[in-house]
Enzyme design. Structure first.
Site, PDB file in Angstrom:
ATOM      1  N   ASP A 139      -1.801  40.465 -20.552  1.00  0.00           N
ATOM      2  CA  ASP A 139      -3.137  40.985 -19.879  1.00  0.00           C
ATOM      3  C   ASP A 139      -3.376  40.010 -18.611  1.00  0.00           C
ATOM      4  O   ASP A 139      -2.782  40.147 -17.749  1.00  0.00           O
ATOM      5  CB  ASP A 139      -4.049  40.984 -20.803  1.00  0.00           C
ATOM      6  CG  ASP A 139      -5.433  41.846 -20.285  1.00  0.00           C
ATOM      7  OD1 ASP A 139      -5.594  41.725 -19.277  1.00  0.00           O
ATOM      8  OD2 ASP A 139      -5.740  42.660 -21.305  1.00  0.00           O
ATOM      9  N   ASP A 195      -5.311  45.866 -31.706  1.00  0.00           N
ATOM     10  CA  ASP A 195      -6.510  46.385 -32.643  1.00  0.00           C
ATOM     11  C   ASP A 195      -7.726  46.147 -31.786  1.00  0.00           C
ATOM     12  O   ASP A 195      -7.777  45.419 -30.577  1.00  0.00           O
ATOM     13  CB  ASP A 195      -6.530  45.183 -33.653  1.00  0.00           C
ATOM     14  CG  ASP A 195      -6.914  43.894 -33.036  1.00  0.00           C
ATOM     15  OD1 ASP A 195      -6.430  43.049 -32.233  1.00  0.00           O
ATOM     16  OD2 ASP A 195      -7.841  43.216 -33.666  1.00  0.00           O
TER      17      ASP A 195
HETATM   18  P1  XMP Z   1      -3.912  37.384 -22.188  1.00  0.00           P
HETATM   19  O1  XMP Z   1      -2.599  37.957 -21.168  1.00  0.00           O
HETATM   20  O2  XMP Z   1      -5.064  37.923 -21.253  1.00  0.00           O
HETATM   21  O3  XMP Z   1      -3.728  38.323 -23.397  1.00  0.00           O
HETATM   22  O4  XMP Z   1      -3.836  36.238 -22.330  1.00  0.00           O
HETATM   23  C1  XMP Z   1      -3.974  37.816 -24.573  1.00  0.00           C
HETATM   24  C2  XMP Z   1      -4.193  38.613 -25.659  1.00  0.00           C
HETATM   25  O5  XMP Z   1      -5.212  39.409 -25.755  1.00  0.00           O
HETATM   26  C3  XMP Z   1      -5.071  40.723 -26.430  1.00  0.00           C
HETATM   27  N1  XMP Z   1      -5.289  41.582 -25.660  1.00  0.00           N
HETATM   28  C4  XMP Z   1      -5.683  42.904 -25.964  1.00  0.00           C
HETATM   29  N2  XMP Z   1      -5.627  43.431 -27.355  1.00  0.00           N
HETATM   30  N3  XMP Z   1      -5.975  45.613 -26.284  1.00  0.00           N
HETATM   31  C5  XMP Z   1      -5.988  44.911 -27.390  1.00  0.00           C
HETATM   32  O6  XMP Z   1      -6.119  45.423 -28.501  1.00  0.00           O
HETATM   33  C6  XMP Z   1      -5.850  45.261 -25.133  1.00  0.00           C
HETATM   34  O7  XMP Z   1      -5.941  46.024 -24.117  1.00  0.00           O
HETATM   35  C7  XMP Z   1      -5.711  43.895 -24.887  1.00  0.00           C
HETATM   36  N4  XMP Z   1      -5.346  43.214 -23.729  1.00  0.00           N
HETATM   37  C8  XMP Z   1      -5.049  41.970 -24.242  1.00  0.00           C
HETATM   38  C9  XMP Z   1      -3.668  40.367 -26.944  1.00  0.00           C
HETATM   39  O8  XMP Z   1      -3.761  40.036 -28.313  1.00  0.00           O
HETATM   40  C10 XMP Z   1      -2.986  39.604 -26.010  1.00  0.00           C
HETATM   41  O9  XMP Z   1      -1.989  38.918 -26.676  1.00  0.00           O
END
Ligand code: XMP
Ligand code: MG
Length: 210
Positions: A139, A195
Site C-alpha cells: 500500500d 481483513d
Molecule cells: P503498507 O504498504 O502501507 O501496508 O505498509 C501495510 C499493511 O496494511 C494492510 N493494508 C490493508 N489491509 N485492506 C486491508 O485489509 C487494504 O486495502 C489494505 N492496505 C494495506 C496490509 O496488512 C498491509 O500489509
C-alpha cells in the site's frame, strides 16, 4: 470508484498483471448483481473474483518459475495477510524451495530511527539465500521500507517482493516491486487474506467498501 473491478492504472509496477482493457470487459461483468456483504458495521461490494485473482497468480508464478529455475529460493511469508496468496502461489511454484513465516511488529523508536520493525519467527540463516518476501498488499510501502533493511543486514544473496495487490497511487517509498500480481486503485479492500478489523480474511473473492 465505479464498477466492480479496478480501473486500469498507469502505475509503474512492471510486473503487475495489466488489468483487462475496457474492450475485453464482458457486457455484464460476473460481479454485477452479486450481493453486498457486511463485515462489522460496514457494507462491501464485490470487486475482484476468485478466478481473476487466480489468473493473476498464474502469471506471477510463471515468471517466478522462469526466474528462479535451479535456485532454491526461500519464500518468507509475512503473516497474517500473506497466508492465502502464499498458499496459492507456492502451489504453482514448480522448483525446489523452502518456506518460512514471519510476523512483523512495528513500534515507534525512542531515538532518531523513528519506526522500528521487529521480525518474529525468522530462525533460518538467510545469508547467501535468494529471498522472496510474500506480502498480501503493498500500500504505502511503509512496512517494506522498514522491513527490508533488517533482512538485508543478514546478507541474503537477493531479495525480491511478491505481493497479491499493489496500490501504485499510494506508494511513498522507492521500492523495487517485480512480482506484483494485481495493481488496484487506492481503495480499502477486504477478502483473500485481507481483513476489516479481523473479519473477511477467509473470503475467496475481494470486496471494496460500498
Ligand atoms: P503498507 O504498504 O502501507 O501496508 O505498509 C501495510 C499493511 O496494511 C494492510 N493494508 C490493508 N489491509 N485492506 C486491508 O485489509 C487494504 O486495502 C489494505 N492496505 C494495506 C496490509 O496488512 C498491509 O500489509
Ligand atoms: Mg501485510
Amino acid at each position: 470508484m465505479r464498477g466492480c473491478r479496478p480501473s486500469r492504472l498507469p502505475g509503474d509496477g512492471p510486473a503487475a498483471l495489466p488489468l483487462q482493457p475496457e474492450t475485453a470487459t464482458p457486457a455484464v461483468h460476473p460481479c454485477m448483481g452479486q450481493p453486498l456483504i457486511t463485515l462489522h458495521d460496514k457494507a462491501f461490494r464485490p470487486y475482484l473474483s476468485a478466478s481473476e485473482i487466480a489468473q493473476a497468480i498464474d502469471q506471477v508464478a510463471a515468471r517466478l518459475n522462469a526466474d528462479y529455475a535451479g535456485r532454491r529460493p526461500l519464500f518468507v511469508v509475512v503473516l497474517t495477510g500473506g497466508f492465502m496468496f502464499a498458499t496459492d502461489l507456492l502451489k504453482r511454484f514448480t522448483g525446489d524451495c523452502e518456506i518460512v513465516f514471519i510476523r512483523v511488529a512495528s513500534y515507534e523508536g525512542t531515538g532518531s530511527t523513528g519506526k522500528v520493525q521487529e521480525i518474529m519467527g525468522l530462525r533460518e540463516d538467510i545469508s547467501g539465500r535468494d529471498i522472496i518476501l510474500v506480502e498480501d498488499i503493498v500500500d504505502t510501502g511503509t512496512t517494506l521500507h522498514h522491513l527490508l533493511p533488517t533482512l538485508e543486514a543478514n546478507n541474503p544473496a537477493s531479495i525480491e517482493i511478491a505481493a497479491m495487490f499493489y496500490k501504485p497511487a499510494s506508494l511513498r517509498y522507492p521500492l523495487t516491486l517485480n512480482y506484483m500480481a494485481l495493481e488496484i486503485p487506492n481503495d480499502f479492500v477486504v477478502g483473500y487474506g485481507l481483513d476489516y478489523d479481523g473479519l473477511g480474511r477467509n473470503l475467496p473473492d475481494v470486496y471494496v467498501a460500498a
